[in-house]
Design an enzyme around this catalytic site. Structure first.
Site, PDB file in Angstrom:
ATOM      1  N   ASP A  53      -9.397  -5.102  -4.966  1.00  0.00           N
ATOM      2  CA  ASP A  53      -8.869  -4.092  -4.051  1.00  0.00           C
ATOM      3  C   ASP A  53      -9.630  -2.789  -4.271  1.00  0.00           C
ATOM      4  O   ASP A  53      -9.490  -2.138  -5.305  1.00  0.00           O
ATOM      5  CB  ASP A  53      -7.374  -3.887  -4.297  1.00  0.00           C
ATOM      6  CG  ASP A  53      -6.712  -3.059  -3.211  1.00  0.00           C
ATOM      7  OD1 ASP A  53      -7.425  -2.314  -2.510  1.00  0.00           O
ATOM      8  OD2 ASP A  53      -5.483  -3.158  -3.050  1.00  0.00           O
TER       9      ASP A  53
ATOM     10  N   HIS B 229      -7.476  -5.810  -0.495  1.00  0.00           N
ATOM     11  CA  HIS B 229      -6.282  -5.090  -0.033  1.00  0.00           C
ATOM     12  C   HIS B 229      -5.576  -5.902   1.056  1.00  0.00           C
ATOM     13  O   HIS B 229      -5.337  -5.420   2.166  1.00  0.00           O
ATOM     14  CB  HIS B 229      -6.682  -3.711   0.489  1.00  0.00           C
ATOM     15  CG  HIS B 229      -5.548  -2.738   0.562  1.00  0.00           C
ATOM     16  ND1 HIS B 229      -4.830  -2.329  -0.537  1.00  0.00           N
ATOM     17  CD2 HIS B 229      -4.993  -2.088   1.617  1.00  0.00           C
ATOM     18  CE1 HIS B 229      -3.898  -1.476  -0.170  1.00  0.00           C
ATOM     19  NE2 HIS B 229      -3.976  -1.313   1.137  1.00  0.00           N
TER      20      HIS B 229
ATOM     21  N   SER C  27       0.840  -1.191   0.000  1.00  0.00           N
ATOM     22  CA  SER C  27       0.000   0.000   0.000  1.00  0.00           C
ATOM     23  C   SER C  27       0.883   1.252   0.000  1.00  0.00           C
ATOM     24  O   SER C  27       1.663   1.445  -0.926  1.00  0.00           O
ATOM     25  CB  SER C  27      -0.944  -0.039   1.199  1.00  0.00           C
ATOM     26  OG  SER C  27      -1.966   0.909   1.080  1.00  0.00           O
TER      27      SER C  27
END
Length: 722
Positions: free
Chosen positions: A658, A691, A575
């Site tokens: 995601d 995610h 991320s």
């Protein structure tokens, strides 16, 4: 509380100039790559699948693959894994996944039975069976118990790893979902999903939640923008809208202000203006007009929980209160009635914690009669407990932790006298303690698997960054290894959004990497929250380069100390951490041998256009503002890619589902890098993981098998016999 909280001038170093070449020239053709922007588009999926298949085939052909696969699967599917849980009405509730139940089991056992090596579990919901029944992967996302009717729960779920969630009401007595109970289905039969739509009980027949009931009820960050109150038996279309935030806000959410034992009618509502500023309100559901009353507290202060009639607030900025300056990072408590009053009338306010140079707030935990204040002192846990007597806070008592560098976690209900506490560190497996009403900690569960901590070393060291600031990092290695510059080393960091990286125990990392002679390093760079708000602000917005420079300082220190060398130094980050390692790749390619860029944020010029990107403006700056754009372009990894530079070998991962970081970021990076004949790239795209590493246990296991095979092969880790 369920509120989702997860001095400097930019110095343009020579390596930054070299990497830029001409970043005003677009490195890809937007028309040719437009198809990659559609997350689940047929052409994009085909493109990604071809590259994923190629990568999987290459990884499986590596000599390390089978041995790493065997070891990681033995860890993931081990029946001796730590049994985390929470105590509720005499039971310990636990969520469990193994090879036979990859989607997981929500189950419970009596507290007295939890002590045993093999507790007798009562399965409540089998998510694998539920997934088969529905025909989609259903992931467990949490539960909310109704205090007025303890046999009723709201079970939050998602399809795969999506952030969009839904819920269903569960009857604990009947062990089944409630027919015609609370479930967000329209009269047309459509199931309503929304990002992080956690429902809140008002009473046994009423809930508050934030659905996306109509198409326009989302913000520009793609979160729900409306709150509804919904009564049992009425059609969801008849639910009453309580509140709506402007589209430019991030989201709106609701939770109980106090425990139900004190008040079940008071609801705390937070309207997130941006990532760090909020409009907060109190709603009394007994008021027939449902009038919201605005809370009079600093807009960047956050509610951290409650105890009896008092609420805890964490300050992000200095607060001048009644001619006294309360320092940023302080925790204050005040009676809930003072929340609505003017500053001069907040007579109950008490400062419970003031940060120091090294000590910062971590979290507040509560039981029925006790408060636990957990802090990080130089990124290591410190805990005190206290209570409220005659409207006065008692003197804090230090909770002695069993060893140095301990990390403290807690799971509890605020109306229970007992709680489960977990203590661990990077080389000591988790031990679970029972906090009993006599205010004692009793060991209730130790790790059943074997790990000899005495054979490993955990140290905390420092590197000096470009401006003289000391950057701490934790290093783990096996006793007896030589610091000869040839140790395969994995360096991780995050450096953003105030996230604190602490040295938790990772069985995978220890048994697959460190046990085989590898070195593991965790860096606490600026941009994170390890040393409070100012540590974060030092790398926020146009100061972003600070985080990258801190990371380079730690990397250079590891090489200087002869722990490793560039050929053996690998870095990984997900991320925002994916942004970090990709910038490291483009600015300092000579420092590293391998890079894992996981669900990364990479297109910094267009990030607002994808996923939750609009919500990150206060973290990165706004690329639509010229001065912000000027600074962003200096480090933006996609814009600074070279098609001729030899970069370290890189693994890029993303996911179709995601909904925070759109797969466009990973896809376009792979698309461009694939045109560079001097750089070796691998690419993995998951269909379901969202995610995270996976939407179920098998998916997560495969992810880590691929990840560690990549690093072991690229960094020349010599595997011993498992």
């Amino acid at each position: 509380m369920k509120k989702i909280i997860c001095y400097f001038t930019i110095i343009l170093l020579t390596f930054g100039i070299d990497a830029m070449e001409d970043n005003n020239k677009q490195i890809y053709n937007p028309k040719e790559t437009k198809f990659l922007e559609e997350a689940a588009g047929a052409e994009a999926l085909k493109w990604a699948k071809e590259r994923t298949n190629k990568t999987e085939k290459a990884l499986q052909a590596m000599q390390e693959y089978k041995r790493i696969k065997k070891e990681i699967e033995s860890i993931f599917y081990d029946q001796r894994k730590t049994l985390y849980g929470v105590i509720r009405k005499g039971y310990v509730y636990n969520f469990w996944m193994d090879d036979k139940n990859p989607q997981g089991l929500w189950r419970r056992t009596l507290v007295d039975n939890y002590y045993k090596d093999k507790p007798n579990w009562e399965v409540l919901i089998d998510f694998d069976k539920l997934s088969k029944k529905i025909g989609k992967k259903v992931a467990y996302r949490g539960v909310s118990n109704c205090v007025q009717n303890p046999n009723r729960y709201l079970i939050s779920m998602s399809f795969g790893g999506k952030d969009e969630m839904f819920f269903r009401e569960w009857d604990l007595e009947k062990k089944d979902f409630v027919k015609n109970g609370f479930e967000p289905i329209t009269s047309c039969g459509k199931l309503l999903e929304g990002k992080f739509t956690y429902p809140t009980w008002v009473n046994k027949d009423t809930i508050i939640f934030n659905p996306v009931l109509y198409k326009d009820e989302i913000t520009s960050s793609l979160y729900p923008n409306s709150l509804y109150i919904w009564k049992r038996g009425e059609a969801i279309e008849k639910a009453r809208k309580l509140f709506e935030v402007p589209k430019e806000y991030i989201r709106v959410s609701a939770d109980k202000l106090l425990s139900d034992a004190i008040s079940s009618s008071l609801i705390f509502i937070s309207a997130d203006k941006d990532f760090y500023n909020y409009d907060n309100y109190i709603l009394d559901t007994q008021d027939k007009n449902f009038k919201l009353q605005k809370i009079n507290m600093p807009s960047d202060a956050t509610l951290q929980g409650s105890f009896k009639e008092y609420v805890f607030w964490l300050l992000r900025s200095d607060w001048k209160f009644k001619n006294h300056n309360i320092k940023a990072g302080s925790l204050v408590a005040l009676h809930f009635t003072d929340l609505l009053k003017a500053e001069s009338d907040k007579t109950s306010l008490k400062i419970l914690f003031t940060p120091t140079e090294n000590e910062v707030f971590n979290f507040i935990g509560t039981t029925k009669d006790r408060v636990f204040l957990a802090t990080y002192d130089n990124v290591v846990s410190k805990v005190v407990t206290f209570t409220l007597e005659n409207e006065q806070w008692t003197k804090p008592v230090i909770l002695k932790l069993p060893y140095q560098n301990a990390i403290f976690r807690m799971s509890s209900y605020e109306d229970e006298e007992e709680a489960l506490i977990t203590i661990e560190n990077a080389i000591v497996p988790p031990t679970i303690y029972l906090w009993v009403k006599t205010h004692e900690l009793k060991v209730i569960r130790k790790a059943l698997y074997s790990f000899d901590s005495e054979n490993y070393v955990l140290e905390q060291k420092e590197a000096t960054s470009f401006d003289g600031v000391k950057i701490p990092y934790f290093i783990v290695y096996k006793k007896g290894i030589k610091f000869d510059g040839k140790n395969p080393t994995l360096l991780e960091a995050y450096g953003g959004f105030q996230v604190i990286n602490s040295p938790y125990f990772s069985r995978i990392k220890n048994e697959v990497w460190v046990k085989n002679g590898g070195v593991s390093v965790l860096a606490n760079i600026r941009g994170g929250g390890e040393f409070g708000p100012e540590w974060h602000k030092a790398a926020q917005g146009i100061k972003r380069q600070t985080a990258f420079n801190d990371f380079f300082a730690v990397s250079e220190e590891l090489i200087k100390q002869n722990i490793t060398s560039p050929e053996y130094l690998g870095i990984k980050g997900g991320s925002n951490g994916g942004l970090l390692v990709s910038v490291a790749m483009t600015q300092r390619p000579e420092l590293f041998g391998a890079i894992a860029c996981e669900v990364p944020i990479l297109d910094m010029i267009r990030y607002k256009e994808f996923g939750a990107g609009n919500s990150w403006v206060t973290e990165y700056g706004d690329p639509e503002i010229p001065n912000d754009l000027l600074h962003i372009k200096k480090y933006a990894p996609l814009e600074n890619l070279s098609l001729t530079q030899k970069y370290p070998t890189v693994l890029i991962t993303d996911s179709v589902l995601d909904q925070r970081v759109h797969p466009w970021h990973g896809r376009i990076f792979e698309y461009v890098l694939a045109q560079n004949p001097n750089t070796k790239t691998y690419f993995l795209e998951s269909r379901d993981s969202g995610h995270s590493s996976g939407s179920d246990l098998k998916e997560s296991a495969n992810y880590f098998i691929n990840l560690y095979t990549f690093f072991a092969n690229t960094l020349k880790l010599k595997l011993i016999k498992f």
